[in-house]
Design a protein around this motif. Structure first.
Motif, PDB file in Angstrom:
ATOM      1  N   HIS A  82       0.804  -1.074  -0.080  1.00  0.00           N
ATOM      2  CA  HIS A  82      -0.097  -0.106  -0.113  1.00  0.00           C
ATOM      3  C   HIS A  82       0.927   1.207  -0.116  1.00  0.00           C
ATOM      4  N   HIS A  87       0.929   3.914  -3.537  1.00  0.00           N
ATOM      5  CA  HIS A  87       1.123   5.357  -3.382  1.00  0.00           C
ATOM      6  C   HIS A  87       2.410   5.883  -4.091  1.00  0.00           C
ATOM      7  N   HIS A 104      -4.668   1.906  -8.033  1.00  0.00           N
ATOM      8  CA  HIS A 104      -5.158   2.203  -6.616  1.00  0.00           C
ATOM      9  C   HIS A 104      -5.758   3.690  -6.645  1.00  0.00           C
ATOM     10  N   HIS A 108      -9.045   5.676  -4.613  1.00  0.00           N
ATOM     11  CA  HIS A 108      -9.173   7.006  -3.775  1.00  0.00           C
ATOM     12  C   HIS A 108     -10.266   7.874  -4.430  1.00  0.00           C
ATOM     13  N   HIS A 184      -7.146   7.919   6.101  1.00  0.00           N
ATOM     14  CA  HIS A 184      -6.106   7.908   5.076  1.00  0.00           C
ATOM     15  C   HIS A 184      -6.686   8.365   3.810  1.00  0.00           C
TER      16      HIS A 184
HETATM   17 ZN    ZN Z   1      -4.319   4.496  -0.173  1.00  0.00          ZN
END
Ligand code: ZN
Ligand code: ZN
Length: 221
Positions: A82, A87, A104, A108, A184
């Motif tokens: 992660h 990221h 990913h 988000h 997060h």
């Molecule tokens: Zn994330």
């Protein structure tokens, strides 16, 4: 997490729920959508198979330790994948930025997309098969107990991730994990990478202290 720029959404809730295609091919794009029951059934069966054979092959005591080791290995994998892979920032507008958004960034931007939250079986099954081969090569007969723990960790992570996004946990621990993960998403995506194992954020210094990266707005750039 960059993605080709699109108009700023007027309705944020609808935008977060929306489910744009990730791949040009309709057939392949269908494989990126996954009902959470899929991994629940497949990985529960896998664990139910590996656990008794693993405990028999390694012995109950050593087997239990291997299950714990496998689970711990998963939690570290969850944290570092992660943090480093999901990221990792690609230059905006590049092919890698698109790949990264597919992996990913989409989650988000569209965290309420129900069919794009758990890992698709089209990805998790081949990856698990490769990991089983690697573990068998490295651990011999002990691979089954280790992989039972690793698969259990993965399954708990995916179900918990779905739960904190789409339900309102009633337990104190569930509410704390939900808050941790939503911070997060919506406060600082350079912090709190642990989802099922937030203690690694405390160990590795990402538990929500000073911001280490620029604040990322919700929605497309
Ligand atoms: Zn994330
Ligand atoms: Zn999430």
């Amino acid at each position: 997490m960059s993605e080709p720029s699109r108009p700023e959404p007027g309705d944020r809730a609808a935008f977060r729920r929306s489910s744009p295609p990730l791949l040009r091919s309709c057939l392949l794009d269908r494989l990126t959508r996954q009902h959470p029951a899929g991994p629940l059934v497949v990985f529960t069966l896998l664990i139910a198979l590996l656990l008794p054979y693993g405990l028999t092959a390694s012995g109950t005591g050593a087997g239990a330790l291997l299950v714990l080791a496998g689970h711990s290995a998963w939690t570290l994998t969850e944290y570092w994948v992660h943090r480093l892979l999901f990221h990792w920032e690609a230059s905006p507008g590049t092919r890698m930025a698109r790949v990264h958004w597919t992996i990913h960034g989409h989650h988000h931007d569209h965290p309420d997309d129900r069919r794009r939250l758990v890992m698709p079986l089209a990805v998790s099954v081949p990856v698990t098969l490769v990991l089983c081969c690697v573990c068998r090569f490295l651990l011999g007969a002990n691979w089954m107990a280790f992989m039972a723990g690793f698969a259990l960790g993965y399954l708990l992570y995916d179900m918990l991730h779905y739960h904190v996004h789409h339900h309102r946990p009633r337990s104190r621990a569930g509410r704390a994990l939900r808050r941790w993960h939503l911070l997060h998403h919506f406060a600082d995506d350079s912090q709190r990478f642990g989802i099922s194992a937030p203690w690694w954020d405390l160990v590795f210094g990402t538990a929500g202290g000073r911001r280490t990266g620029p604040r990322r707005p919700i929605g497309p750039r």
